[in-house]
Design an enzyme around this catalytic site. Structure first.
Site, short mmCIF file in Angstrom:
data_model
loop_
_atom_site.label_atom_id
_atom_site.label_comp_id
_atom_site.label_asym_id
_atom_site.label_seq_id
_atom_site.Cartn_x
_atom_site.Cartn_y
_atom_site.Cartn_z
N LYS A 113 0.81 -1.21 0.00
CA LYS A 113 0.00 0.00 0.00
C LYS A 113 0.85 1.26 0.00
CE LYS A 113 -4.42 -1.69 1.57
NZ LYS A 113 -5.53 -1.56 2.51
N LYS A 199 -5.53 -9.69 -9.83
CA LYS A 199 -6.64 -10.06 -8.96
C LYS A 199 -7.78 -9.04 -9.08
CE LYS A 199 -7.45 -10.09 -4.05
NZ LYS A 199 -6.95 -9.94 -2.69
N LYS A 202 -10.86 -3.39 -6.28
CA LYS A 202 -11.34 -2.03 -6.51
C LYS A 202 -10.21 -1.06 -6.79
CE LYS A 202 -14.01 -2.31 -2.84
NZ LYS A 202 -15.04 -2.28 -1.80
#
Ligand code: TRP
Length: 336
Positions: A113, A199, A202
């Site tokens: 992230k 994958k 969102k």
């Protein structure tokens, strides 16, 4: 005999998509009678990445409605909003003093992230909250003394950290927390329709996932433009895009259609248009009643909010018992 306790959570970062549904929420609904279940909408976790405050509030309430629309039953399961159970945050601080800087530095989700933020052209700011995210997650789990945590493979490392925190707490103070076990279910691996090498998620953007709530027209359009074969065929192996459509049909429990299409595939007569039409039909049949149910629920937002508050209060009553014990053991004064 009392039932074993289950806890799992989802971030309110947008609508539930097929990856969330087949990978988590469908299973959460299925196990509601077997276990004593707690399901959290983790708004505090959603603050660790850049976000919009108005959207967060709206998404949190929507997520409660979506979970109920997907089959979570507020009569059976405690569906709570994380920030309405302030004990999570208090336990997080205590756990921050039990988790080590080194083990948090090894968390792959933090690395992923923070790289995602660094490579974006919006902001370079990485919050300390993103770093201690897994400590809050450990508090989510341990504040209810959960026995099982249904998680996907990507969360196994975080669960391991929760287990380490529990063990360290027990050693340092007194045997208090049970070791939470992962509840791994057989879940289909769903990839992006637009790029089957990734994958379904969102964070990749609009065309890479299908929301359960986007409606018939949009679902059909996305499935129709799904990538199937990218040119070079890998011998007899099904290409990832084609396999993904088969996986979706299977996940929708359309075994007759699945077997039929697989036969066609094996005999070399499968037309991708048929595969796509079947996929879209199955997804629409699955999602339409769920979408309608959410609409009904959201027609009375005040009622949903009231329900969420009542259930969060129930969660809070249980959480405050756990926390009272923790305060005693760690040398903090009793609250009253
Ligand atoms: N980190 C989880 C995810 O991104 C969400 C989460 C927060 C969670 N707290 C949890 C999952 C506790 C299981 C248990 O999917």
């Amino acid at each position: 005999m009392s039932k074993k306790r289950v806890l799992s959570c989802i971030q309110p970062t947008g609508e539930i998509h097929l990856g969330n549904y087949f990978g988590a929420v469908k299973n959460w609904a299925r196990i509601q009678d077997t276990y004593d279940c707690f399901y959290g909408v983790v708004d505090l976790h959603a603050m660790t990445m850049p976000y919009d405050p108005k959207e967060l509030k709206e998404n949190t309430l929507q997520m409660v409605a979506e979970l109920i629309a997907c089959g979570l039953d507020p009569e059976k399961s405690i569906i709570f909003i994380q920030s309405l159970v302030p004990q999570h945050t208090e336990l997080t601080w205590i756990f921050n003093c039990i988790a080590s800087y080194g083990e948090l530095s090894r968390m792959t989700q933090f690395k992923d992230k923070s790289e995602q933020i660094e490579s974006s052209n919006k902001t370079q700011f990485i919050s300390a909250g993103l770093f201690t995210y897994p400590v809050l997650q450990a508090a989510d789990i341990l504040i209810y003394k959960a026995d099982y945590v249904p998680v996907g493979k990507d969360q196994v490392q975080h669960l391991e950290l929760s287990r380490n925190i529990a063990a360290r707490f027990n050693r340092q103070f007194k045997e208090y927390f049970p070791q939470p076990e992962p509840l791994l279910t057989d879940i289909p691996k769903l990839v992006s329709l637009a790029d089957p090498s990734k994958k379904m998620s969102k964070s990749l953007g609009e065309k890479h996932y299908v929301s359960l709530f986007e409606g018939e027209v949009s679902i059909r359009k996305k499935v129709r433009s799904a990538v199937t074969d990218t040119g070079e065929k890998q011998g007899d192996q099904m290409s990832p895009g084609v396999e993904n459509l088969f996986n979706l049909i299977k996940a929708c429990e359309k075994s007759t259609e699945y077997n039929h299409l697989l036969n066609d595939y094996q005999s070399g007569t499968l037309r991708y248009k048929d595969l796509k039409d079947t996929t879209a039909d199955a997804l629409i049949e699955l999602s339409e009643p769920i979408r309608k149910k959410k609409e009904e629920l959201m027609a009375d937002k005040a009622a949903i909010e009231k329900l969420a508050r009542t259930l969060s209060q129930k969660a809070s009553d249980i959480a405050s018992d756990t926390l009272a014990g923790v305060r005693k053991l760690t040398g903090l004064p009793d609250i009253k």
